[in-house]
Design an enzyme around this catalytic site. Structure first.
Site, PDB file in Angstrom:
ATOM      1  CE  LYS A 115      -4.356  -2.070   0.548  1.00 22.18           C
ATOM      2  NZ  LYS A 115      -5.450  -1.617  -0.090  1.00 22.18           N
ATOM      3  CE  LYS A 195      -5.686  -8.477  -1.730  1.00 20.62           C
ATOM      4  NZ  LYS A 195      -6.402  -8.189  -0.322  1.00 20.62           N
ATOM      5  CE  LYS A 198     -13.466  -4.357  -0.703  1.00 22.48           C
ATOM      6  NZ  LYS A 198     -12.727  -4.015   0.819  1.00 22.48           N
TER       7      LYS A 198
HETATM    8  N1  AQP Z   1      -8.738 -11.820  -3.681  1.00 20.74           N
HETATM    9  C1  AQP Z   1      -9.173 -11.746  -2.481  1.00 20.74           C
HETATM   10  N2  AQP Z   1      -9.382 -13.912  -2.845  1.00 20.74           N
HETATM   11  C2  AQP Z   1      -9.873 -13.938  -1.378  1.00 20.74           C
HETATM   12  N3  AQP Z   1      -9.903 -13.425   0.016  1.00 20.74           N
HETATM   13  C3  AQP Z   1     -10.153 -12.087  -0.269  1.00 20.74           C
HETATM   14  N4  AQP Z   1     -10.008 -10.087  -0.235  1.00 20.74           N
HETATM   15  C4  AQP Z   1      -9.945 -10.083   0.325  1.00 20.74           C
HETATM   16  N5  AQP Z   1      -9.588  -9.470  -0.952  1.00 20.74           N
HETATM   17  C5  AQP Z   1      -9.290 -10.889  -1.580  1.00 20.74           C
HETATM   18  C6  AQP Z   1     -11.048 -10.960   1.787  1.00 20.74           C
HETATM   19  O1  AQP Z   1     -11.931 -10.354   2.106  1.00 20.74           O
HETATM   20  C7  AQP Z   1     -12.276  -9.474   3.204  1.00 20.74           C
HETATM   21  C8  AQP Z   1     -12.118  -8.414   3.651  1.00 20.74           C
HETATM   22  O2  AQP Z   1     -11.283  -7.804   2.976  1.00 20.74           O
HETATM   23  P1  AQP Z   1     -11.036  -5.714   3.353  1.00 20.74           P
HETATM   24  O3  AQP Z   1     -11.865  -5.864   2.260  1.00 20.74           O
HETATM   25  O4  AQP Z   1     -11.036  -5.630   4.651  1.00 20.74           O
HETATM   26  O5  AQP Z   1      -9.840  -5.608   3.330  1.00 20.74           O
HETATM   27  P2  AQP Z   1      -8.867  -6.591   1.497  1.00 20.74           P
HETATM   28  O6  AQP Z   1      -7.714  -7.553   1.947  1.00 20.74           O
HETATM   29  O7  AQP Z   1      -7.714  -5.195   1.255  1.00 20.74           O
HETATM   30  O8  AQP Z   1     -10.019  -6.427   0.463  1.00 20.74           O
HETATM   31  P3  AQP Z   1     -10.107  -5.457  -0.865  1.00 20.74           P
HETATM   32  O9  AQP Z   1     -10.752  -5.549  -1.783  1.00 20.74           O
HETATM   33  O10 AQP Z   1      -7.937  -5.700  -1.877  1.00 20.74           O
HETATM   34  O11 AQP Z   1      -9.640  -4.343  -0.551  1.00 20.74           O
HETATM   35  P4  AQP Z   1      -8.894  -2.684  -0.818  1.00 20.74           P
HETATM   36  O12 AQP Z   1      -8.593  -2.679  -2.373  1.00 20.74           O
HETATM   37  O13 AQP Z   1      -9.715  -1.505  -0.560  1.00 20.74           O
HETATM   38  O14 AQP Z   1      -7.963  -2.826   0.096  1.00 20.74           O
HETATM   39  C9  AQP Z   1     -10.435 -10.078   4.367  1.00 20.74           C
HETATM   40  O15 AQP Z   1     -10.424 -11.106   4.408  1.00 20.74           O
HETATM   41  C10 AQP Z   1      -9.388 -10.857   3.212  1.00 20.74           C
HETATM   42  O16 AQP Z   1      -8.209 -11.638   3.447  1.00 20.74           O
END
Ligand code: AQP
Length: 328
Positions: A115, A195, A198
């Site tokens: 990040k 990965k 969002k």
């Molecule tokens: N690609 C993924 N595959 C499997 N699990 C995933 N999770 C997120 N992306 C994947 C799981 O979803 C839960 C919530 O995630 P989050 O919203 O708290 O944050 P994150 O992991 O950082 O998700 P994003 O989508 O990647 O958001 P941004 O881009 O805002 O950082 C967690 O349990 C995560 O493991």
């Protein structure tokens, strides 16, 4: 609340559209675990402000996160769903845990490094401290386990280390939370490399309509070694097949795997089957979401009730924590 095997806690950031990765890696597992555990699920808005964001859109994103989670099967009658900033004890405990967490542990976190690269102009303290706030989220409810995707494994390791440090210094108090992975450890984005996230623009919204899903699947990278239709493919290295494993039936999977390996099934047809399987599952979710969006008071009521329940638990934990560490 009735005690089952103990509390599970997990969070989701209101940082954009909830996607297939969030669903397969987290939400579906949350729903499946509810008969066994007392579920506490949190829309982690304090976490979401660690990167640049639009304040004017935040409340809508929080509302949308609640709608999507409930629509995907998270029954608020069977668990608590709330917004993190409505229980200020999360940040209070994070501060206390900050005072026992070495900075070096935080600097080596992969998510912090990624990040920091992604947001070079905004490498702030909150971003570094993210895993400590996450430890506080979990320990506040003395959660015994945390269902997350694979990307959160390192943070969970640190949460356990922080719990051990606290217990060694102030006496046995916090359980060490176990990590509970779903069957899908990690879904990659449409690029087939990073990965699904969002914030990366590589996602497929879990409630997207079949046309949108198809637009995203159409450009999704499969086995890169399969250059032509007649080449055999390898499902083991194909992100579309990872999604198939999440949405398709066992019988279909065997046929898809064989068809890919002997090149009787092309990637386009394979993606069309996936689009249809996703649609079969999520069409009722979308209907439920439309109902909830038409009744915002109901959604806000769910979040308010969840916050009230969790605040009570959090306040009790914090009274005990303050007393143990010599405050008040
Ligand atoms: N690609 C993924 N595959 C499997 N699990 C995933 N999770 C997120 N992306 C994947 C799981 O979803 C839960 C919530 O995630 P989050 O919203 O708290 O944050 P994150 O992991 O950082 O998700 P994003 O989508 O990647 O958001 P941004 O881009 O805002 O950082 C967690 O349990 C995560 O493991």
């Amino acid at each position: 609340m009735t005690l089952k095997k103990g509390v599970i806690f997990s969070g989701i950031q209101p940082s954009g559209t909830i996607h297939v990765g969030n669903y397969l890696g987290a939400i579906r597992n949350w729903v499946a675990l509810l008969p066994e555990y007392e579920g506490i699920f949190c829309i982690v808005d304090y976490h979401a402000i660690t990167v640049p964001y639009d304040p004017a859109a935040m409340q809508e994103r929080i509302f949308d996160a609640a709608v999507v989670n409930i629509s995907c099967g998270l029954d608020p009658g069977k668990c608590s769903l709330f917004v993190q900033s409505e229980v200020p004890e999360h940040t209070e405990l994070a501060w206390i845990l900050n005072c026992i967490t070495p900075i070096g542990e935080l600097e080596r976190m992969t998510q912090f490094k990624t990040k920091s690269e992604q947001h070079r102009d905004s490498v702030n303290m909150g971003l570094l401290d993210y895993p400590v706030l996450q430890a506080a989220d979990i320990l506040l409810y003395k959660a015994v386990a945390v269902p997350v995707g694979e990307d959160q494994a390192q943070h969970l390791e640190l949460s356990r280390e922080i719990a051990r440090k606290f217990n060694r210094r102030f006496g046995d108090f916090f359980p060490e939370p176990a990590t509970l992975f779903s069957e899908t450890l990690k879904v990659l984005g449409v690029d087939g490399k990073s990965k699904m996230s969002k914030s990366m623009g590589n996602d497929i919204g879990i409630l997207a309509d079949p046309k949108e899903v198809w637009e995203r699947l159409r450009i999704s990278v499969t086995d890169e070694n399969r250059k032509r239709r007649q080449d055999p493919g390898d499902p083991a290295v194909c992100n579309v097949f990872t999604m198939h494993k999440g949405f398709s039936r066992a019988g279909d999977l065997a046929i898809i795997q064989a068809g890919c390996r002997n090149a009787t099934l092309g990637c386009v047809d394979c993606k069309k089957i996936l689009r249809d399987r996703i649609e079969e599952l999520v069409a009722p979710f979308r209907e439920k979401a439309a109902e909830l969006r038409a009744n915002p008071a109901l959604v806000r009521g769910v979040l308010a009730e969840g916050a009230a329940r969790c605040r009570k638990i959090a306040q009790k934990t914090m009274e005990q924590v303050r007393s143990r560490i010599g405050l008040r």
